[in-house]
Design a protein around this motif. Structure first.
Motif, PDB file in Angstrom:
ATOM      1  N   SER A  28       0.853  -1.193   0.000  1.00 27.70           N
ATOM      2  CA  SER A  28       0.000   0.000   0.000  1.00 27.70           C
ATOM      3  C   SER A  28       0.882   1.234   0.000  1.00 27.70           C
ATOM      4  CB  SER A  28      -0.887   0.012   1.245  1.00 27.70           C
ATOM      5  OG  SER A  28      -1.741  -1.115   1.242  1.00 27.70           O
ATOM      6  N   PRO A  29       0.460   2.267  -0.685  1.00 30.91           N
ATOM      7  CA  PRO A  29       1.269   3.496  -0.697  1.00 30.91           C
ATOM      8  C   PRO A  29       1.313   4.113   0.694  1.00 30.91           C
ATOM      9  CG  PRO A  29      -0.858   3.868  -1.745  1.00 30.91           C
ATOM     10  CD  PRO A  29      -0.783   2.407  -1.438  1.00 30.91           C
ATOM     11  N   SER A  30       2.434   4.739   0.989  1.00 32.90           N
ATOM     12  CA  SER A  30       2.596   5.387   2.301  1.00 32.90           C
ATOM     13  C   SER A  30       1.857   6.714   2.392  1.00 32.90           C
ATOM     14  CB  SER A  30       4.076   5.623   2.592  1.00 32.90           C
ATOM     15  OG  SER A  30       4.716   4.403   2.831  1.00 32.90           O
ATOM     16  N   GLY A  31       1.548   7.278   1.259  1.00 29.89           N
ATOM     17  CA  GLY A  31       0.876   8.565   1.296  1.00 29.89           C
ATOM     18  C   GLY A  31       0.199   8.899  -0.016  1.00 29.89           C
ATOM     19  N   ARG A  32      -0.319  10.120  -0.037  1.00 27.75           N
ATOM     20  CA  ARG A  32      -0.998  10.641  -1.234  1.00 27.75           C
ATOM     21  C   ARG A  32      -0.502  12.057  -1.481  1.00 27.75           C
ATOM     22  NH1 ARG A  32      -4.956   7.301  -3.994  1.00 27.75           N
ATOM     23  NH2 ARG A  32      -5.396   5.621  -2.548  1.00 27.75           N
ATOM     24  N   SER A  33      -0.472  12.418  -2.752  1.00 25.49           N
ATOM     25  CA  SER A  33      -0.102  13.791  -3.107  1.00 25.49           C
ATOM     26  C   SER A  33      -1.306  14.700  -2.852  1.00 25.49           C
ATOM     27  CB  SER A  33       0.297  13.858  -4.586  1.00 25.49           C
ATOM     28  OG  SER A  33      -0.856  13.670  -5.402  1.00 25.49           O
ATOM     29  N   ALA A  34      -1.095  16.008  -2.998  1.00 27.16           N
ATOM     30  CA  ALA A  34      -2.185  16.970  -2.818  1.00 27.16           C
ATOM     31  C   ALA A  34      -3.321  16.688  -3.797  1.00 27.16           C
ATOM     32  CB  ALA A  34      -1.659  18.398  -3.010  1.00 27.16           C
TER      33      ALA A  34
END
Length: 171
Positions: A28-34
């Motif tokens: 799973s991705p660690s984060g998301r962009s704006a």
């Protein structure tokens, strides 16, 4: 941080593969962009490398998930997979030999084929070994390395019933 496209490209995978891994809970991705795009960290990249290494070893995604959750206690599962592969190799070598027998073309044997039982016995006989000497050799091999003895016999393309006979007589 890596975008999904950049990370996929580094490993020669498709974007869809990473999405599939996310859906399965493997990566799973660690984060998301704006803008809401998936972003992957160095830790995510290391995990993907591990997933790819397991896939390259022929391990299924369900077992990979188990391995990733095992937190370093993966030896049992990997050993099991190793033995599974050894069985498959033995079966394939036996099938290969049967095809060559049907073709009546032993010269077509693949270059990575080590040796047949007949070739091995001929070498032992040429070196002066009698049948009794060969049984002593099997007994010593069985005592020293029972699993290695089994793998060796399989590498010669010997059928499982004959392997059981040799091992029981060697015990």
């Amino acid at each position: 941080m890596y975008s999904i496209g950049k990370l996929a490209k580094q490993f020669g995978l498709s974007r869809g593969t990473l999405l599939h891994y996310d859906k399965l809970g493997l990566l799973s991705p660690s984060g998301r962009s704006a803008a809401g795009y998936r972003l992957y960290s160095e830790g995510d990249r290391a995990r993907l490398k591990q997933i790819c290494d397991y896939r390259d070893a022929g391990i299924g995604l369900d077992k990979i998930k188990t391995l990733l959750l095992s937190h370093g206690d993966s030896a049992t599962l990997l050993q099991s997979h190793f033995h599974f592969l050894a069985e498959q190799i033995t079966q394939l070598k036996q099938q290969q030999q049967r095809v060559l027998n049907l073709l009546q073309a032993p010269q077509m044997m693949a270059p990575d084929y080590i040796m047949s039982k007949q070739q091995w016995v001929a070498i032992l006989r040429e070196s002066g070994m009698t049948d009794d000497d060969m049984w002593l050799w099997h007994q010593a091999f069985e005592r020293a390395q029972p699993e290695g003895h089994t793998r060796f016999l399989r590498s010669l393309g010997i059928e499982e019933d004959e392997i059981k006979h040799i091992k029981s007589r060697s015990s």
